[in-house]
Design a protein around this motif. Sequence first.
Motif, PDB file in Angstrom:
ATOM      1  N   THR A 152      -2.477  -1.539  -7.221  1.00 11.32           N
ATOM      2  CA  THR A 152      -2.864  -2.261  -6.013  1.00 11.32           C
ATOM      3  C   THR A 152      -4.247  -2.872  -6.235  1.00 11.32           C
ATOM      4  O   THR A 152      -4.975  -2.455  -7.132  1.00 11.32           O
ATOM      5  N   ARG A 204      -9.902  -3.609  -3.898  1.00 14.82           N
ATOM      6  CA  ARG A 204     -10.466  -3.683  -2.546  1.00 14.82           C
ATOM      7  C   ARG A 204      -9.352  -3.568  -1.524  1.00 14.82           C
ATOM      8  O   ARG A 204      -8.434  -4.383  -1.480  1.00 14.82           O
ATOM      9  N   ASP A 205      -9.433  -2.557  -0.687  1.00 15.05           N
ATOM     10  CA  ASP A 205      -8.385  -2.328   0.303  1.00 15.05           C
ATOM     11  C   ASP A 205      -8.599  -3.235   1.513  1.00 15.05           C
ATOM     12  O   ASP A 205      -9.681  -3.806   1.715  1.00 15.05           O
ATOM     13  N   ARG A 258      -8.183  -9.989  -2.764  1.00 11.98           N
ATOM     14  CA  ARG A 258      -6.729  -9.862  -2.739  1.00 11.98           C
ATOM     15  C   ARG A 258      -6.125 -10.402  -4.020  1.00 11.98           C
ATOM     16  O   ARG A 258      -6.754 -11.114  -4.773  1.00 11.98           O
ATOM     17  N   ARG A 261       0.840  -1.205   0.000  1.00 12.80           N
ATOM     18  CA  ARG A 261       0.000   0.000   0.000  1.00 12.80           C
ATOM     19  C   ARG A 261       0.871   1.250   0.000  1.00 12.80           C
ATOM     20  O   ARG A 261       0.638   2.204  -0.758  1.00 12.80           O
ATOM     21  N   TYR A 274      -6.454  -2.215   8.016  1.00 16.62           N
ATOM     22  CA  TYR A 274      -5.094  -2.108   8.540  1.00 16.62           C
ATOM     23  C   TYR A 274      -5.043  -1.936  10.058  1.00 16.62           C
ATOM     24  O   TYR A 274      -4.031  -1.520  10.609  1.00 16.62           O
TER      25      TYR A 274
END
Length: 668
Positions: free
Chosen positions: A414, A417-418, A458, A357, A421
């Motif tokens: 990237t 979908r984040d 992912r 990220r 964290y």
Amino acid sequence: MPTLRPLAISLGVSLAMLVPVHDALAAKKKAARAPAVSAQCTDFHDAANAAWLKANPVPQTGATTALGQLVERSRLQQRELLDGAMASPQGNVQKLLGDFWASGLDEAAVEADGSNPIAPLLTRINAIKRAKDVPASIAALHQVGIPVAFNFSPDVDLKALDRHIGYFMQGGMGLPDPAFYTRTDADTVAVMGRYRAYVKQILALTGTPAAKLDAEVASVIALETELARNAQSLADLNNPFRNYAPISTRDLNGRYKNLQLDAFLKVQGVNDDLVSLSDAALFQALDGMVTRIKPDQWKAYLRWRVGDAMAPYLSKAYRDAEFEFRGRVLRAQTLPAPRWEQVLDAINVAAGPMLGREYAAKHLSAEDRRQAAWIIDKLRETQIEAVKRSTWLSAEAKAEAEAKLGALKIEIGTPLRDLDYSVQPMGRGSFGGNMLIASTWRHREEMKRIGRGNADRRWDVLPQQPSLAYDLAQNRLIVTAAALQGPIFNAQSSAANKFGSYGALVGHELTRAIDAKGALIDARGELRSWWTPADKTAWTLLGTRMATQYSAYDFPGVKGAKVNGTLTADNNLADLAGLELAWDAYRAVEANAKPADQQGFFTAWAALWPQQLSPNEAAARASMDIEAPGKWRTNGPLANLPAFGASFTCKPGQPMQRTDAEQIRVWR
């Protein structure tokens, strides 16, 4: 045709002095009709990469390649980012990473920490008193990213490719191949001897008294051997269809009461209604082992697995023991990597998406993304048009291919979908402790991939790792942040350069969506073959012709060896297809480009593949590599392209320009 030799030139001058003038003139005219073949038309790889090859001599071990240098550059970029995060973090994620990095570089603190990072895990294991305590300890170790007894991980549901399910599979052995435990040949016996010594070292470090060491080593080897005897071969394990056996999670406990698999799933945070468990016999055996094997034997095994998994991240005694066996014996390494590389590898294992990220935020600009996406769009349009005019695809296959290309998802830099964290504060006090915190976070995020609609959560590659790949299950093209730099992509370079390198690689992957493997999944994401028998036959014939071409090429650095044309055929076909598509897309963008500008397209392709292989590396690759050597990844497809010959004035029949009858065509 070779260039003229000095001896031949001097001999020609001597003879000219002895013959009449008109005969000498005739000889000159004859020579003029047979000029030397240019370097570009003889060996374009060596001609285009002359400066690189001179600057990078053949190494004594391993390989030096342009793309390998890109990987090394991306690692240095990661190092610089982590140094900055350690000194002056920008945001919470960088604070976590900077502290993780600092704790790993402080070797004195790591040494002083000893076994402390794993002490809570060992305490829990040592508290096992009864058989029913064993499954809970197995589940707890999986939760921190240390798989024991078996493996459990998310993967695609082969009957519903838009979801991931959890796969229960064999695992828990310290050796990579179950056959190590059962073979009796001399080499295997020698490896097992070294392995026993390594197990003994780790058990001693994790608290086994000297008087009990030999007995506990025997217990560990016996338990792992029982796992191995019930395990599949590696060939079967690598076959996804052999490992797909969906079962309702409600049925697990009825079949495997001792393993308590429903409780295991709850600890991992998995609430799905379906899992895959293909090897019922193995898990039935495991279920029996829970109660049959004494708790003390389980404790020795679990302590060994924790010590082995965490050895690279603990004090020197652990690291040395791990390297002497896994490094020297299994990985054939002569020296450990520098400390910074070891710590970077650890961070990528446990917190790779977190680092990715930040890497993308620093090294990938909005303009890079825009240009990269624009080129993909041009290539996709070109691929669709190529499908429409194809002479070998059937009408029904053309329709499905067009629909699939239209539905293709594109992710650049990237994943779309984040991740979440939120992790415990790491601090700088304990590298091993930080490793467990980060590994627990990563495992948690992996488990979130399980369930409906989560399959695209992912990637299977990290943004900081240079990669351009087609995801077959999700019908998506993935371009990592690290791939968008030279020699693959340079936003400031000419269109010819960008299409010849990055564009050709995009074309390579787009063809994967609709080639023989791509044709196993349709535009709706369903697993079915949509090629007709005639389509399959046509593709097989193309592959056979390609294999024949490449099998005639010498393998560089291995006397008497040829390229394995059959083994490399799929990649070679995709290379040619990618270049065909990229050239058409480039010419559509710059229809009036001059020949000198067009040459940049082919030079950019060649710049991807220069390589120098040590003798041992070359010999190993000659027998098993699915990719052709760099020389032939450059020259092989270009010799099949009339556009290359036209740009460099190469004539049919010269090394870099096959005759029309010899040329292979995929999309042109």
